[in-house]
Design a protein around this motif. Structure first.
Motif, PDB file in Angstrom:
ATOM      1  N   LEU A   6      -3.466  27.127 -27.224  1.00 46.73           N
ATOM      2  CA  LEU A   6      -3.427  28.402 -27.965  1.00 46.73           C
ATOM      3  C   LEU A   6      -1.953  28.521 -28.631  1.00 46.73           C
ATOM      4  CD1 LEU A   6      -5.057  31.021 -28.740  1.00 46.73           C
ATOM      5  CD2 LEU A   6      -4.257  31.975 -26.878  1.00 46.73           C
ATOM      6  N   PHE A  36     -14.040  28.139 -26.488  1.00 50.96           N
ATOM      7  CA  PHE A  36     -12.458  28.593 -26.764  1.00 50.96           C
ATOM      8  C   PHE A  36     -11.778  27.533 -27.631  1.00 50.96           C
ATOM      9  CE2 PHE A  36      -8.528  29.637 -26.164  1.00 50.96           C
ATOM     10  CZ  PHE A  36      -7.532  28.595 -25.865  1.00 50.96           C
ATOM     11  N   ILE A  37     -12.129  26.380 -27.449  1.00 50.26           N
ATOM     12  CA  ILE A  37     -11.450  25.276 -28.367  1.00 50.26           C
ATOM     13  C   ILE A  37     -11.889  25.346 -29.741  1.00 50.26           C
ATOM     14  CG2 ILE A  37     -11.325  22.886 -28.626  1.00 50.26           C
ATOM     15  CD1 ILE A  37     -11.592  22.386 -25.722  1.00 50.26           C
ATOM     16  N   ASN A  94      -5.892  19.356 -26.082  1.00 45.45           N
ATOM     17  CA  ASN A  94      -7.161  19.632 -26.069  1.00 45.45           C
ATOM     18  C   ASN A  94      -7.903  18.170 -25.218  1.00 45.45           C
ATOM     19  OD1 ASN A  94      -9.864  19.820 -26.633  1.00 45.45           O
ATOM     20  ND2 ASN A  94      -9.871  19.441 -28.912  1.00 45.45           N
ATOM     21  N   ALA A 111      -9.762  33.649 -30.098  1.00 43.65           N
ATOM     22  CA  ALA A 111      -9.527  32.603 -29.262  1.00 43.65           C
ATOM     23  C   ALA A 111      -8.787  33.443 -27.857  1.00 43.65           C
ATOM     24  CB  ALA A 111      -8.875  31.379 -29.510  1.00 43.65           C
ATOM     25  N   ASP A 112      -7.799  34.059 -28.280  1.00 48.03           N
ATOM     26  CA  ASP A 112      -6.918  34.685 -27.027  1.00 48.03           C
ATOM     27  C   ASP A 112      -7.894  35.616 -26.400  1.00 48.03           C
ATOM     28  OD1 ASP A 112      -4.443  37.002 -26.750  1.00 48.03           O
ATOM     29  OD2 ASP A 112      -4.614  35.138 -25.877  1.00 48.03           O
ATOM     30  N   LEU A 150      -7.324  32.746 -34.042  1.00 45.44           N
ATOM     31  CA  LEU A 150      -6.623  32.580 -32.940  1.00 45.44           C
ATOM     32  C   LEU A 150      -6.710  34.181 -32.011  1.00 45.44           C
ATOM     33  CD1 LEU A 150      -3.289  30.938 -34.008  1.00 45.44           C
ATOM     34  CD2 LEU A 150      -5.151  30.054 -32.660  1.00 45.44           C
ATOM     35  N   ARG A 196      -1.409  25.960 -31.625  1.00 47.28           N
ATOM     36  CA  ARG A 196      -2.409  26.456 -32.850  1.00 47.28           C
ATOM     37  C   ARG A 196      -1.581  27.706 -33.453  1.00 47.28           C
ATOM     38  NH1 ARG A 196      -5.387  22.500 -34.068  1.00 47.28           N
ATOM     39  NH2 ARG A 196      -7.172  22.068 -32.642  1.00 47.28           N
ATOM     40  N   THR A 209     -10.188  28.419 -31.228  1.00 45.76           N
ATOM     41  CA  THR A 209      -8.611  28.214 -31.716  1.00 45.76           C
ATOM     42  C   THR A 209      -8.727  27.543 -32.960  1.00 45.76           C
ATOM     43  OG1 THR A 209      -8.850  25.973 -30.638  1.00 45.76           O
ATOM     44  CG2 THR A 209      -7.990  27.792 -29.292  1.00 45.76           C
ATOM     45  N   LYS A 210      -9.703  26.805 -33.602  1.00 41.95           N
ATOM     46  CA  LYS A 210      -9.677  26.400 -34.908  1.00 41.95           C
ATOM     47  C   LYS A 210     -10.063  27.185 -36.049  1.00 41.95           C
ATOM     48  CE  LYS A 210     -10.998  21.674 -33.102  1.00 41.95           C
ATOM     49  NZ  LYS A 210     -11.842  20.764 -33.031  1.00 41.95           N
ATOM     50  N   GLN A 246      -3.674  27.338 -22.578  1.00 39.01           N
ATOM     51  CA  GLN A 246      -2.561  28.151 -22.865  1.00 39.01           C
ATOM     52  C   GLN A 246      -1.734  27.348 -23.851  1.00 39.01           C
ATOM     53  OE1 GLN A 246      -1.901  31.454 -22.221  1.00 39.01           O
ATOM     54  NE2 GLN A 246      -3.327  31.571 -20.678  1.00 39.01           N
ATOM     55  N   ALA A 261      -1.334  20.053 -29.961  1.00 41.37           N
ATOM     56  CA  ALA A 261      -2.516  20.835 -29.854  1.00 41.37           C
ATOM     57  C   ALA A 261      -3.622  19.835 -29.421  1.00 41.37           C
ATOM     58  CB  ALA A 261      -3.053  21.618 -31.006  1.00 41.37           C
TER      59      ALA A 261
END
Length: 534
Positions: free
Chosen positions: A68, A156-157, A92, A167-168, A164, A71, A160-161, A65, A88
């Protein structure tokens, strides 16, 4: 001096016969003590591993969380992009560290369970062997489920790049369900290990009783002196075991600060010392888990502030605009040759009133958002309700939602953490506000209404938050208090508000309940006891 050496010395003073019988009983007791010590150590390691795995899972989700959020901050707030990237990266790293910790404790859990299988087999405990093998199967299933969860978390990681929103959505639809699945299996494993601890407490009791019988048989053969010495020896051996049984039961009941006094360096002394070390590790892991929960609570508070920020800005702009206009008018009065002091004094009083209004809003916002722990104290529930509405009246007004406040007269005060109860009310009222967002059953003339009332009922102080919005279906009601469950669009809510509110009310020994009719509205009721928290 070993246990059998102590007993042997006493029996030598009586007779060769008592020496022979006593030696046999000492050997048996020594074997029982060693077996019990190893079995309890194995089960304590399993329980510790379960607690550590639970903590590692919570840590991965918390940092997911956070990753995210950082980011998103990197994109939304370019001025803070550098700090967001660092945060971030740190999140990670924490995710990967938690994954390593989980896998480490999973391996230790397997090792402890395998050791339990071997020890139970040597002791001839077939049922225990079966239970240990079932635990090993649960651990293997946990490992398989965690592998899926780890893969989803890695994806997911990566997302996030890249995107988003993706990713969410991936976090909500894939990662969170896998997390719940793994967590449930870990909880099942933890319950099994606690059950084994209770069972081994029973074995300790049986071993103590058996040892007492051996001692009584020995003393029946010898003289009265042998009887006295046998009973004394039995007490010296069984008391630490009984104390251990009581301590294991206390740990299972949640009293993690339970410790035993170690008065010897023999096998039982080593066992008691091992128990103390294991209990300390479990308490430490539980403390770390609570710290993570406090961080999650603070995150939810800040999220609530973010959701009502637009209304707060409007609420503060009103007094500031009023102050500006009055100050400009007052300046013109000073330049007027017919200067009216009474009129000037009235304008200054209006400025003071508007400053007090803005100060109250800012003060409440500072208290609500601070991280420090607040002690429970005696508070008037009506005062808490009025304070919580300081931050919410203007956001509700901007959404054309009417607010009806019905406060009971002369309600008894309650002992509570008023900042936490304040957060519960804000969460419930925000939830009521959101119930109108996707409700298509009314036109512009529909009176959107939220009612907040307080009253006394059955030795409790009750708070109702009721709306005439969209209501909830049965499937939503069944999960409304589940962590990470939300019906809101992506990016609008993490599904923590209701879960955190339920936990806060439960900590206050109260009840949070909900009744609803789909298309008609929802009623949340908080019932708090009229007595001091324990």
């Amino acid at each position: 001096m070993k246990i059998y050496q102590k007993l042997l010395l006493g029996f030598i003073l009586i007779s060769l016969l008592v020496l022979l019988v006593g030696s046999i009983s000492i050997f048996s007791d020594d074997q029982i003590s060693n077996d019990i010590s190893q079995l309890v150590n194995s089960s304590l390691k399993e329980a510790e591993g379960a607690a550590k795995m639970n903590y590692a899972l919570q840590k991965t989700q918390l940092n997911a969380q956070r990753l995210l959020s950082e980011r998103l901050r990197e994109i939304v707030e370019p001025a803070e992009a550098a700090s967001a990237i660092v945060a971030a990266t740190r999140a990670n790293m924490e995710i990967h560290k938690a994954i390593v910790d989980f896998e480490k404790w999973l391996i230790k859990g397997r090792e402890a369970t395998n050791q339990g299988v071997v020890l139970a087999g040597k002791a001839g405990e077939k049922d225990q062997v079966k239970e240990e093998k079932e635990d090993l199967l649960i651990l293997n299933n946990i490992g398989l489920q965690f592998t899926e969860y780890k893969a989803a978390l890695s994806q997911f990681i990566v997302l996030t790049k890249e995107d988003l929103d993706d990713a969410d959505e991936w976090l909500k639809d894939v990662v969170n369900p896998l997390l719940i699945n793994v967590t449930q299996r870990v909880h099942s494993y933890q319950e099994d290990t606690e059950g084994e601890l209770h069972a081994e407490a029973g074995e300790i009791r049986e071993a103590a009783e058996g040892n007492t019988k051996i001692m009584l048989t020995t003393t029946a053969i010898a003289l009265c002196m042998a009887l006295i010495l046998g009973l004394s020896s039995a007490h010296a051996i069984t008391k630490p075991l009984v104390d251990l049984k009581i301590a294991v039961t206390a740990i299972g009941a949640g009293k993690l600060d339970t410790r035993l006094v170690v008065n010897s360096n023999d096998e039982i002394g080593v066992l008691l010392d091992s128990f103390n070390n294991m209990a300390k590790d479990i308490e430490s892991a539980n403390s770390e888990l609570k710290n993570s929960q406090h961080q999650l609570l603070q995150t939810a508070k800040l999220a609530s502030i973010g959701e009502i920020s637009a209304g707060l800005a409007h609420e503060l702009n009103q007094p500031l605009g009023t102050i500006g206009m009055i100050a400009e008018f007052a300046t013109k009065l000073l330049d007027d040759s017919n200067f009216d002091r009474d009129n000037f004094r009235q304008k200054m009083q209006k400025i003071t009133t508007q400053v007090d209004r803005a100060t109250r809003i800012i003060t409440h916002l500072k208290i609500f958002s601070r991280k420090e722990e607040h002690e429970s104290e005696e508070k008037d529930i009506n005062w808490i309700i009025e304070e919580s509405l300081v931050l919410l009246k203007e956001p509700l007004k901007l959404c054309d939602i009417s607010l009806d406040i019905e406060l009971g007269d002369r309600l008894p005060k309650i002992i509570c953490n008023y900042i936490q109860i304040d957060q519960v009310l804000i969460n419930l009222i925000k939830n009521a506000q959101d119930s109108f967002d996707n409700f298509d059953n009314f036109d512009n003339s529909y009176n959107k209404l939220i009612t907040v009332r307080s009253y006394e009922k059955n030795e409790t102080i009750c708070i109702d938050v009721e709306d005439n919005g969209s209501g909830m279906s049965e499937s939503v009601v069944d999960r409304v208090f589940d962590p990470f469950f939300t019906t809101k669009p992506v990016g609008k809510g993490a599904g923590l508000g209701m879960s955190i509110s339920y936990g806060i009310v439960k900590e206050h020994k109260g009840i949070l309940s909900v009744t609803t009719r789909e298309g008609k509205g929802t009623l949340f009721t908080v019932a708090l006891p009229m007595k001091e928290l324990t």
